[in-house]
Design an enzyme around this catalytic site. Structure first.
Site, PDB file in Angstrom:
ATOM      1  N   GLY A 166       2.195   2.854  10.590  1.00  0.00           N
ATOM      2  CA  GLY A 166       3.131   3.950  10.368  1.00  0.00           C
ATOM      3  C   GLY A 166       3.833   4.423  11.635  1.00  0.00           C
ATOM      4  O   GLY A 166       4.468   5.468  11.661  1.00  0.00           O
ATOM      5  N   GLU A 170      -5.694  -4.423  10.763  1.00  0.00           N
ATOM      6  CA  GLU A 170      -4.689  -3.369  10.898  1.00  0.00           C
ATOM      7  C   GLU A 170      -4.962  -2.556  12.161  1.00  0.00           C
ATOM      8  O   GLU A 170      -5.784  -1.631  12.137  1.00  0.00           O
ATOM      9  CB  GLU A 170      -4.740  -2.439   9.682  1.00  0.00           C
ATOM     10  CG  GLU A 170      -4.402  -3.110   8.381  1.00  0.00           C
ATOM     11  CD  GLU A 170      -3.734  -2.131   7.412  1.00  0.00           C
ATOM     12  OE1 GLU A 170      -2.640  -2.453   6.930  1.00  0.00           O
ATOM     13  OE2 GLU A 170      -4.281  -1.050   7.170  1.00  0.00           O
ATOM     14  N   ASN A 191       0.876  -1.179   0.000  1.00  0.00           N
ATOM     15  CA  ASN A 191       0.000   0.000   0.000  1.00  0.00           C
ATOM     16  C   ASN A 191       0.912   1.228   0.000  1.00  0.00           C
ATOM     17  O   ASN A 191       1.449   1.601   1.036  1.00  0.00           O
ATOM     18  CB  ASN A 191      -0.891  -0.038   1.254  1.00  0.00           C
ATOM     19  CG  ASN A 191      -1.731   1.219   1.406  1.00  0.00           C
ATOM     20  OD1 ASN A 191      -1.831   2.025   0.480  1.00  0.00           O
ATOM     21  ND2 ASN A 191      -2.328   1.391   2.572  1.00  0.00           N
ATOM     22  N   SER A 238       3.194  -1.580  10.385  1.00  0.00           N
ATOM     23  CA  SER A 238       4.645  -1.606  10.604  1.00  0.00           C
ATOM     24  C   SER A 238       5.292  -2.960  10.289  1.00  0.00           C
ATOM     25  O   SER A 238       6.207  -3.387  10.991  1.00  0.00           O
ATOM     26  CB  SER A 238       4.988  -1.150  12.033  1.00  0.00           C
ATOM     27  OG  SER A 238       4.546   0.180  12.235  1.00  0.00           O
ATOM     28  N   HIS A 288      -9.683   1.446   4.724  1.00  0.00           N
ATOM     29  CA  HIS A 288      -8.415   1.639   5.428  1.00  0.00           C
ATOM     30  C   HIS A 288      -8.632   2.637   6.565  1.00  0.00           C
ATOM     31  O   HIS A 288      -9.416   3.579   6.428  1.00  0.00           O
ATOM     32  CB  HIS A 288      -7.351   2.156   4.448  1.00  0.00           C
ATOM     33  CG  HIS A 288      -5.986   2.163   5.050  1.00  0.00           C
ATOM     34  ND1 HIS A 288      -5.569   3.172   5.886  1.00  0.00           N
ATOM     35  CD2 HIS A 288      -4.967   1.276   4.980  1.00  0.00           C
ATOM     36  CE1 HIS A 288      -4.329   2.895   6.290  1.00  0.00           C
ATOM     37  NE2 HIS A 288      -3.953   1.747   5.761  1.00  0.00           N
ATOM     38  N   LYS A 321       0.157   4.249  -0.434  1.00  0.00           N
ATOM     39  CA  LYS A 321      -0.496   5.477   0.064  1.00  0.00           C
ATOM     40  C   LYS A 321      -0.213   6.619  -0.912  1.00  0.00           C
ATOM     41  O   LYS A 321      -0.199   6.381  -2.118  1.00  0.00           O
ATOM     42  CB  LYS A 321      -0.044   5.763   1.497  1.00  0.00           C
ATOM     43  CG  LYS A 321      -0.202   4.529   2.398  1.00  0.00           C
ATOM     44  CD  LYS A 321      -0.031   4.787   3.845  1.00  0.00           C
ATOM     45  CE  LYS A 321      -0.228   3.472   4.602  1.00  0.00           C
ATOM     46  NZ  LYS A 321      -0.203   3.644   6.038  1.00  0.00           N
ATOM     47  N   GLU A 327      -6.950   5.040   7.584  1.00  0.00           N
ATOM     48  CA  GLU A 327      -6.708   6.454   7.240  1.00  0.00           C
ATOM     49  C   GLU A 327      -7.928   7.043   6.540  1.00  0.00           C
ATOM     50  O   GLU A 327      -8.205   8.232   6.659  1.00  0.00           O
ATOM     51  CB  GLU A 327      -5.434   6.568   6.386  1.00  0.00           C
ATOM     52  CG  GLU A 327      -4.191   6.396   7.254  1.00  0.00           C
ATOM     53  CD  GLU A 327      -2.983   5.830   6.534  1.00  0.00           C
ATOM     54  OE1 GLU A 327      -2.948   5.830   5.288  1.00  0.00           O
ATOM     55  OE2 GLU A 327      -2.055   5.380   7.243  1.00  0.00           O
TER      56      GLU A 327
HETATM   57  P1  PGA Z   1       2.609   0.709   7.587  1.00  0.00           P
HETATM   58  O1  PGA Z   1       1.136   0.871   6.933  1.00  0.00           O
HETATM   59  O2  PGA Z   1       3.176  -0.591   7.085  1.00  0.00           O
HETATM   60  O3  PGA Z   1       3.376   1.905   7.080  1.00  0.00           O
HETATM   61  O4  PGA Z   1       2.426   0.719   9.050  1.00  0.00           O
HETATM   62  C1  PGA Z   1       0.292  -0.229   6.753  1.00  0.00           C
HETATM   63  C2  PGA Z   1      -1.013   0.236   6.171  1.00  0.00           C
HETATM   64  O5  PGA Z   1      -1.471   1.324   6.516  1.00  0.00           O
HETATM   65  O6  PGA Z   1      -1.629  -0.464   5.348  1.00  0.00           O
END
Ligand code: PGA
Length: 256
Positions: free
Chosen positions: A174, A168, A10, A214, A96, A12, A98
């Site tokens: 992140g 998640e 992903n 992460s 997601h 983003k 976010e």
């Molecule tokens: P990250 O994001 O690996 O940077 O923590 C995962 C995600 O949001 O799908």
């Protein structure tokens, strides 16, 4: 039951056309030599067309990070499922955290998007997960089951087995703080049991449930060694093609 592994990148709001082309050029230089794994890269909308061309004749599939819940219309700035299908997308990340938290997406909208993705012959990667406050108050499983109830419970029985669920935990995205394999496994097992109660154990055992938050080359093996963790949704660490390749290979090779 052996479920096919699933690893998705992903990106983003990172990597435009130029970076996407560089990424796939690195991927193509190194033969993957892995079987029984779905590899999906989800670039920003603007890089989907060039990504689609770059992955032709490879094992890699492309996916989108979001879509609208209608097919077309006066929705300035939005992208619909048929527009993504035309670009060659096979997967769409839906719900997601976010999008839920920064863009106010509700479970009702997420459910409508899941329907559209299936309607247009693609597969939703449905994200669920609790916030830090949710975890600290001991409500993780309640939050996840409420999200599943409002979205997954409405999926047609004949579609559910192709669904990919991404657990998640919001506090792990992140932040560099990943859930331990045991913490993630507890929730994955709970999700599979939940699906089993709704759709039957046979179908629940076919659904891929992947972990996100992460994931990096040094924690991938531990996470996907758990019995109910079928792969990973990788954000930050997926931007580097060599690191992503390493994680794909790790995921494909870890036994459970
Ligand atoms: P990250 O994001 O690996 O940077 O923590 C995962 C995600 O949001 O799908």
């Amino acid at each position: 039951m052996t479920r096919r592994r699933f690893v998705a990148a992903n990106w983003k709001m990172n990597h435009g056309v130029e970076d996407a082309i560089k990424f796939f050029a690195i991927m193509q230089r190194q033969p993957l030599l892995v079987e029984d794994i779905d590899i999906v890269v989800c670039p920003p909308f603007t890089a989907l067309y060039s990504a689609g061309i770059a992955v032709q004749d490879t094992e890699i599939k492309i996916g989108a990070q979001n879509c609208h819940w209608e097919d077309s219309g006066a929705f300035t700035g939005e992208i619909s499922a048929p527009l993504l299908k035309e670009l060659g997308c096979q997967y769409v990340i839906v719900g997601h955290s976010e999008r839920r938290h920064a863009f106010g997406e509700t479970d009702e909208r997420i459910q409508a998007k899941v329907d559209k993705v299936f309607e247009h012959g693609m597969i939703p990667v449905l994200c669920v997960g609790e916030t830090l406050a949710g975890r600290e108050s001991g409500k993780t499983l309640d939050i996840v089951s409420a999200q599943l109830e409002k979205v997954a419970s409405r999926i047609e029985k004949n579609q559910i087995e192709s669904l990919v669920v991404a657990y998640e935990p919001v506090w792990a995205i992140g932040t560099g703080k990943n859930a331990t394999p045991a913490e993630a496994q507890e929730v994955h097992k709970f999700i599979r049991e939940w699906l089993g109660k709704k759709f039957g154990t046979y179908v629940a055992n076919l659904v891929r449930i992947i972990y996100g938050g992460s994931v990096k080359p040094d924690n991938m093996a531990g996470i996907v060694g758990e019995p109910d963790i079928d792969g990973a949704l990788i954000g930050g660490a997926s931007l580097d093609a060599n690191g992503f390749l390493e994680m794909v290979k790790l995921c494909a090779s870890v036994k459970r």
